[in-house]
Design a protein around this motif. Sequence first.
Motif, PDB file in Angstrom:
ATOM      1  N   LYS A   1       0.049   1.420  -6.229  1.00  0.00           N
ATOM      2  CA  LYS A   1       1.106   0.236  -5.581  1.00  0.00           C
ATOM      3  C   LYS A   1       1.201  -0.709  -6.903  1.00  0.00           C
ATOM      4  N   GLY A   2       2.155  -1.013  -7.678  1.00  0.00           N
ATOM      5  CA  GLY A   2       2.302  -2.334  -8.207  1.00  0.00           C
ATOM      6  C   GLY A   2       3.669  -2.834  -8.811  1.00  0.00           C
ATOM      7  N   PHE A   3       4.326  -2.535 -10.471  1.00  0.00           N
ATOM      8  CA  PHE A   3       5.458  -2.425 -10.426  1.00  0.00           C
ATOM      9  C   PHE A   3       6.105  -1.411 -11.706  1.00  0.00           C
ATOM     10  N   LEU A   4       6.597  -1.947 -11.999  1.00  0.00           N
ATOM     11  CA  LEU A   4       7.625  -0.832 -13.469  1.00  0.00           C
ATOM     12  C   LEU A   4       7.550  -1.247 -14.846  1.00  0.00           C
ATOM     13  N   GLU A   5       7.510  -0.736 -15.734  1.00  0.00           N
ATOM     14  CA  GLU A   5       7.747  -1.983 -16.544  1.00  0.00           C
ATOM     15  C   GLU A   5       9.158  -1.013 -17.916  1.00  0.00           C
ATOM     16  N   ASP A   6       9.983  -1.610 -17.514  1.00  0.00           N
ATOM     17  CA  ASP A   6      11.132  -0.938 -18.627  1.00  0.00           C
ATOM     18  C   ASP A   6      11.263  -1.781 -19.852  1.00  0.00           C
TER      19      ASP A   6
ATOM     20  N   GLU B   1       0.784  -1.589  -0.130  1.00  0.00           N
ATOM     21  CA  GLU B   1       0.273  -0.101   0.179  1.00  0.00           C
ATOM     22  C   GLU B   1       1.646   1.263  -0.408  1.00  0.00           C
ATOM     23  N   GLY B   2       0.628   2.208  -0.737  1.00  0.00           N
ATOM     24  CA  GLY B   2       1.148   3.338  -0.813  1.00  0.00           C
ATOM     25  C   GLY B   2       2.987   3.359  -1.783  1.00  0.00           C
ATOM     26  N   GLY B   3       3.211   2.190  -2.113  1.00  0.00           N
ATOM     27  CA  GLY B   3       4.117   1.535  -3.467  1.00  0.00           C
ATOM     28  C   GLY B   3       4.473   2.662  -4.163  1.00  0.00           C
ATOM     29  N   ILE B   4       3.209   3.602  -4.480  1.00  0.00           N
ATOM     30  CA  ILE B   4       3.521   4.252  -5.963  1.00  0.00           C
ATOM     31  C   ILE B   4       4.983   5.228  -5.659  1.00  0.00           C
TER      32      ILE B   4
ATOM     33  N   GLU C   1      13.353   7.782 -19.788  1.00  0.00           N
ATOM     34  CA  GLU C   1      12.062   9.174 -20.036  1.00  0.00           C
ATOM     35  C   GLU C   1      11.313   8.167 -19.355  1.00  0.00           C
ATOM     36  N   TRP C   2      10.896   8.315 -18.433  1.00  0.00           N
ATOM     37  CA  TRP C   2       9.341   8.158 -17.808  1.00  0.00           C
ATOM     38  C   TRP C   2       8.124   8.402 -17.492  1.00  0.00           C
ATOM     39  N   GLY C   3       6.501   7.648 -17.726  1.00  0.00           N
ATOM     40  CA  GLY C   3       5.211   8.301 -18.129  1.00  0.00           C
ATOM     41  C   GLY C   3       4.323   6.986 -17.282  1.00  0.00           C
ATOM     42  N   VAL C   4       3.321   7.856 -17.265  1.00  0.00           N
ATOM     43  CA  VAL C   4       2.217   6.671 -17.448  1.00  0.00           C
ATOM     44  C   VAL C   4       1.391   6.566 -18.865  1.00  0.00           C
ATOM     45  N   ASP C   5       0.776   5.007 -18.302  1.00  0.00           N
ATOM     46  CA  ASP C   5       1.034   4.672 -19.206  1.00  0.00           C
ATOM     47  C   ASP C   5       1.060   5.385 -20.655  1.00  0.00           C
ATOM     48  N   ASP C   6       2.070   5.784 -20.911  1.00  0.00           N
ATOM     49  CA  ASP C   6       3.026   5.596 -22.145  1.00  0.00           C
ATOM     50  C   ASP C   6       3.987   5.099 -22.880  1.00  0.00           C
ATOM     51  N   ARG C   7       3.120   4.792 -23.821  1.00  0.00           N
ATOM     52  CA  ARG C   7       4.380   3.521 -24.600  1.00  0.00           C
ATOM     53  C   ARG C   7       5.505   4.419 -25.234  1.00  0.00           C
ATOM     54  N   SER C   8       5.975   5.469 -25.946  1.00  0.00           N
ATOM     55  CA  SER C   8       6.893   5.909 -25.979  1.00  0.00           C
ATOM     56  C   SER C   8       7.969   6.134 -24.954  1.00  0.00           C
ATOM     57  N   ALA C   9       7.560   5.845 -23.666  1.00  0.00           N
ATOM     58  CA  ALA C   9       8.497   5.960 -22.563  1.00  0.00           C
ATOM     59  C   ALA C   9       9.875   5.091 -22.621  1.00  0.00           C
ATOM     60  N   SER C  10      10.530   5.422 -21.822  1.00  0.00           N
ATOM     61  CA  SER C  10      11.947   4.432 -21.596  1.00  0.00           C
ATOM     62  C   SER C  10      11.178   3.481 -20.088  1.00  0.00           C
ATOM     63  N   LEU C  11      10.475   3.981 -19.542  1.00  0.00           N
ATOM     64  CA  LEU C  11       9.914   2.675 -18.440  1.00  0.00           C
ATOM     65  C   LEU C  11       8.161   3.544 -18.112  1.00  0.00           C
TER      66      LEU C  11
ATOM     67  N   LEU D   1       4.420   3.500 -16.770  1.00  0.00           N
ATOM     68  CA  LEU D   1       3.133   3.062 -15.215  1.00  0.00           C
ATOM     69  C   LEU D   1       2.266   2.347 -16.084  1.00  0.00           C
ATOM     70  N   GLN D   2       1.490   1.611 -15.550  1.00  0.00           N
ATOM     71  CA  GLN D   2       0.571   1.101 -16.425  1.00  0.00           C
ATOM     72  C   GLN D   2      -0.355   2.076 -15.201  1.00  0.00           C
ATOM     73  N   ARG D   3      -1.532   3.084 -16.526  1.00  0.00           N
ATOM     74  CA  ARG D   3      -2.696   2.827 -15.074  1.00  0.00           C
ATOM     75  C   ARG D   3      -3.653   2.095 -14.496  1.00  0.00           C
ATOM     76  N   SER D   4      -3.501   1.175 -14.562  1.00  0.00           N
ATOM     77  CA  SER D   4      -3.374   0.560 -13.497  1.00  0.00           C
ATOM     78  C   SER D   4      -2.872   0.541 -12.023  1.00  0.00           C
ATOM     79  N   VAL D   5      -1.351   0.870 -12.664  1.00  0.00           N
ATOM     80  CA  VAL D   5      -0.613   0.564 -11.304  1.00  0.00           C
ATOM     81  C   VAL D   5      -0.858   2.263 -10.568  1.00  0.00           C
ATOM     82  N   LYS D   6      -0.849   3.246 -11.554  1.00  0.00           N
ATOM     83  CA  LYS D   6      -1.748   5.120 -10.395  1.00  0.00           C
ATOM     84  C   LYS D   6      -3.159   4.370  -9.877  1.00  0.00           C
ATOM     85  N   THR D   7      -3.912   4.254 -10.743  1.00  0.00           N
ATOM     86  CA  THR D   7      -5.052   4.952 -10.084  1.00  0.00           C
ATOM     87  C   THR D   7      -5.056   3.048  -8.154  1.00  0.00           C
ATOM     88  N   LEU D   8      -4.546   2.091  -8.773  1.00  0.00           N
ATOM     89  CA  LEU D   8      -3.874   1.259  -6.933  1.00  0.00           C
ATOM     90  C   LEU D   8      -3.331   1.907  -6.587  1.00  0.00           C
TER      91      LEU D   8
END
Length: 253
Positions: free
Chosen positions: A227-232, A157-160, A206-216, A218-225
């Motif tokens: 917590k979760g994971f990052l996608e490299d 919880e609060g992992g974001i 660069e990193w971003g939320v729900d941004d497929r052009s980003a290097s890293l 974060l899926q939108r669900s991660v931001k909403t919840l």
Amino acid sequence: MENSYGVGVMNRCALFLDDESDPLDALKAREQAKDLKKKTNEAEKENKGKPETKPKNGIAPARKGMKETQNVKSQENRSSLDYGGSNAEVMKASWEFKVGTTMGIKAADDLWVGRYLLSRIAEHFGVIVRFHPKPMGKNQPGIGCHHNFRINKMRSEGGIKEIERICKIPCERHEQDIKNYGLGDGEENKKRLTGKFETASFEKCEWGVDDRSASLRLQRSVKTLGKGFLEDRRPAGDCDPYRVCAVLAETCT
């Protein structure tokens, strides 16, 4: 343990087929048919010379081994892979298969075994499997091997907050780490990471939320919840997952 981590790997590959059917379904069906034939032959050999008996209703008894051949689950688990499924990708003849989520280095183990199995099974169909990051030239999307990564703090919880803190670190180390994300110090990966076709530029991070052009990403669900994971999204389809996992573990734990 606090520094334990989980990794999910999505490896794309180019399968040069003549139709649009799912190649993994076809390969799986071929393996099941081969195993069925083997067990049927064994059963026939075992029952050879034995008299056939029929019960009063006229139905012959089932031969030994037939029931086991219908157990699809055992076929999927024979290799002990944490297999996560497959789907078609943007580039023509490009497919993605997933391993994980699993603990630590097993994700890399499973990916190498998965690549081997896919390549060997494909031989039965005369199919060529390629993991090169840009097999179809500059005007087609490339082949990646995205790594999903998380530690205990990120999925709590609060992992974001931890995820956003960690996302900044790989970008600070981008110049040195990107060399580990493809064969030949990542030189071939440059052809894929152009900033086009839903990729970031090889030259920056660069990193971003729900941004497929980003290097890293974060899926939108991660931001909403929260917590979760990052996608490299930087690793190439031909990357060595041991090197990528080592970089992620060193950087993010």
